[in-house]
Design a protein around this motif. Structure first.
Motif, PDB file in Angstrom:
ATOM      1  N   SER A 337       5.416 -26.075 -58.145  1.00 38.76           N
ATOM      2  CA  SER A 337       5.553 -24.655 -58.178  1.00 38.76           C
ATOM      3  C   SER A 337       6.896 -23.813 -57.731  1.00 38.76           C
ATOM      4  N   LEU A 338       7.844 -24.734 -57.022  1.00 33.83           N
ATOM      5  CA  LEU A 338       8.857 -24.255 -56.492  1.00 33.83           C
ATOM      6  C   LEU A 338      10.036 -24.628 -57.611  1.00 33.83           C
ATOM      7  N   LEU A 339       9.880 -25.453 -58.364  1.00 34.86           N
ATOM      8  CA  LEU A 339      10.977 -25.648 -59.402  1.00 34.86           C
ATOM      9  C   LEU A 339      11.686 -24.526 -59.839  1.00 34.86           C
ATOM     10  N   PRO A 340      10.976 -23.489 -60.468  1.00 35.57           N
ATOM     11  CA  PRO A 340      11.602 -22.271 -61.063  1.00 35.57           C
ATOM     12  C   PRO A 340      12.360 -21.636 -60.140  1.00 35.57           C
ATOM     13  N   HIS A 341      12.177 -21.747 -58.921  1.00 35.18           N
ATOM     14  CA  HIS A 341      12.750 -20.719 -57.939  1.00 35.18           C
ATOM     15  C   HIS A 341      14.469 -21.499 -57.570  1.00 35.18           C
ATOM     16  N   HIS A 342      14.544 -22.722 -58.052  1.00 36.58           N
ATOM     17  CA  HIS A 342      15.573 -23.655 -57.945  1.00 36.58           C
ATOM     18  C   HIS A 342      16.300 -23.595 -59.232  1.00 36.58           C
ATOM     19  N   ASP A 343      15.937 -23.022 -60.282  1.00 38.81           N
ATOM     20  CA  ASP A 343      16.407 -23.089 -61.549  1.00 38.81           C
ATOM     21  C   ASP A 343      16.330 -24.435 -62.243  1.00 38.81           C
ATOM     22  N   LEU A 344      15.274 -25.157 -61.741  1.00 42.58           N
ATOM     23  CA  LEU A 344      15.124 -26.663 -62.308  1.00 42.58           C
ATOM     24  C   LEU A 344      14.117 -26.840 -63.288  1.00 42.58           C
ATOM     25  N   GLN A 345      14.181 -27.868 -64.283  1.00 36.95           N
ATOM     26  CA  GLN A 345      13.110 -28.219 -64.952  1.00 36.95           C
ATOM     27  C   GLN A 345      12.864 -29.714 -65.098  1.00 36.95           C
TER      28      GLN A 345
END
Length: 387
Positions: A337-345
């Protein structure tokens, strides 16, 4: 209504829904989900092929169902197999679909080695084939488990499907392992075809040479590949099958005619130029992949108390696992759930038939200067997940 929204309802498609389709719609700044090396540009291809001036006179009519002769000759050179044994397809996935649809009938079975690229499984389901799945183990380095495969083979088996190197792990089966598998199939499933997806075969590292294609090992082996991964041209939608058996080749050609008629003459012309210049493309990409793999290995060593991995043999991809002694199930859920907040995919292991604790990381897609920051962002996401 979008496809992702529609999955909140009962899914009624013949082909199972898989969230990997999101990769076609989302491209975050730190995209570690893609399994390709960097995308080749049309300008780079024009420069490699000396301008392709003749393309201005290309007639945009139908191609042939077997594929353009020049393209099949270029593929033959790469695979060390006769050009007449090649059928071009719109990507490797279409080739597998045609093969499964043509070789399997109601009541027949396919043995599928997983984890795998989702269409490799879902194509079989969509074609109505009964699947006997052999799930390989992260802890065993995703090596082929021949005893388990043998136990799943029977007279009903008409297709055995695997990838080498694998997607998502990048682990490659040895020629000896394939030869042993071939003996088992001949003994237990005399009518079966072995399909080997070799899409990542030429995506090696640095000065490492690609292993030879399995195309000429035995007539019951059908290989598939494309220009999508190692050569960085998925937009050309050009792949192929190598089919030694003349009867099967004829049936597949008719199957292709009745589904897509032929490939795009423009795509096939450009793919021909690319394959004729593949060594120049592969040489530079192998250097980039070697550097990226070394950077990833160093990062993983620093994170060894939190994350495990299976080092790949080839390809721009590998599998990593969040350690269970650090990440409980709730922390794994928070991580995603945190990946989008770190611009990660990232590509979830669940897409491939694995646990969501495992993910596929693509280390060849980002430019070299962005891989380090992306890995740092991944460390930050892990920090936040266990905070």
């Amino acid at each position: 209504m979008s496809i992702s929204q529609s999955t909140t309802r009962v899914w009624r498609g013949r082909f199972p829904y898989n969230e990997i389709i999101s990769l076609l719609d989302v491209n975050r700044p730190f995209n570690l989900a893609e399994s390709t090396s960097q995308d080749l540009t049309f300008g780079e291809l024009l420069d490699l092929a000396g301008g392709l001036e003749s393309i201005r006179d290309l007639k945009l009519g139908y191609g042939t169902s077997t594929g353009a002769a020049a393209l099949r000759e270029a593929i033959a050179d790469a695979c060390k197999t006769p050009a007449e044994q090649i059928i071009t397809t719109q990507g490797t996935a279409l080739g597998l679909f045609l093969l499964a649809f043509e070789t399997c009938r109601p009541g027949d079975e396919a043995v599928l080695v997983t984890p795998c690229f989702p269409p490799s499984r879902d194509i079989l389901s969509g074609a109505g084939v009964s699947i006997r799945e052999i799930k390989l183990s992260f802890d065993n380095g995703y090596r082929l488990e021949l005893d388990r495969i043998a136990a799943s083979l029977s007279a009903k088996t008409k297709l055995v499907s695997l990838a080498s190197p694998q997607n998502p792990s990048g682990v490659q089966a040895s020629r000896s392992e394939i030869e042993k598998l071939l003996v088992l199939v001949k003994q237990r499933s005399p009518d079966a075809i072995i399909f080997v997806d070799e899409t990542y075969r030429e995506a090696t590292y640095g000065d490492d040479l690609a292993v030879d294609s399995l195309a000429q090992l035995d007539p019951r082996i059908v290989t598939g590949a494309s220009v999508s991964k190692a050569l960085g041209a998925p937009g050309l939608r050009t792949g192929w099958l190598t089919v030694a058996d003349a009867d099967l080749r004829s049936r597949l050609t008719v199957a292709k005619m009745n589904t897509v008629i032929s490939g795009s003459v423009l795509d096939e012309t450009l793919a021909t130029a690319l394959l004729r210049n593949r060594e120049a493309v592969l040489t530079s990409r192998r250097r980039l992949l070697a550097g990226a793999l070394a950077e990833l290995a160093a990062w993983r060593q620093g994170e060894r108390k939190r994350i495990e991995w299976v080092r790949p043999n080839a390809g721009a991809l590998c599998c990593l696992r969040l350690r269970s002694d650090v990440f409980d199930d709730a922390a794994v859920s928070r991580f995603w759930s945190l990946l989008p907040h770190h611009d990660l995919q990232l590509a979830s292991g669940a897409w491939f038939g694995e646990s969501s604790r495992i993910f596929r990381l693509g280390f060849g897609y980002l430019p070299p200067e962005r891989l380090g920051p992306a890995l740092s962002a991944l460390s930050s996401a892990m920090n936040a997940a266990v905070a």
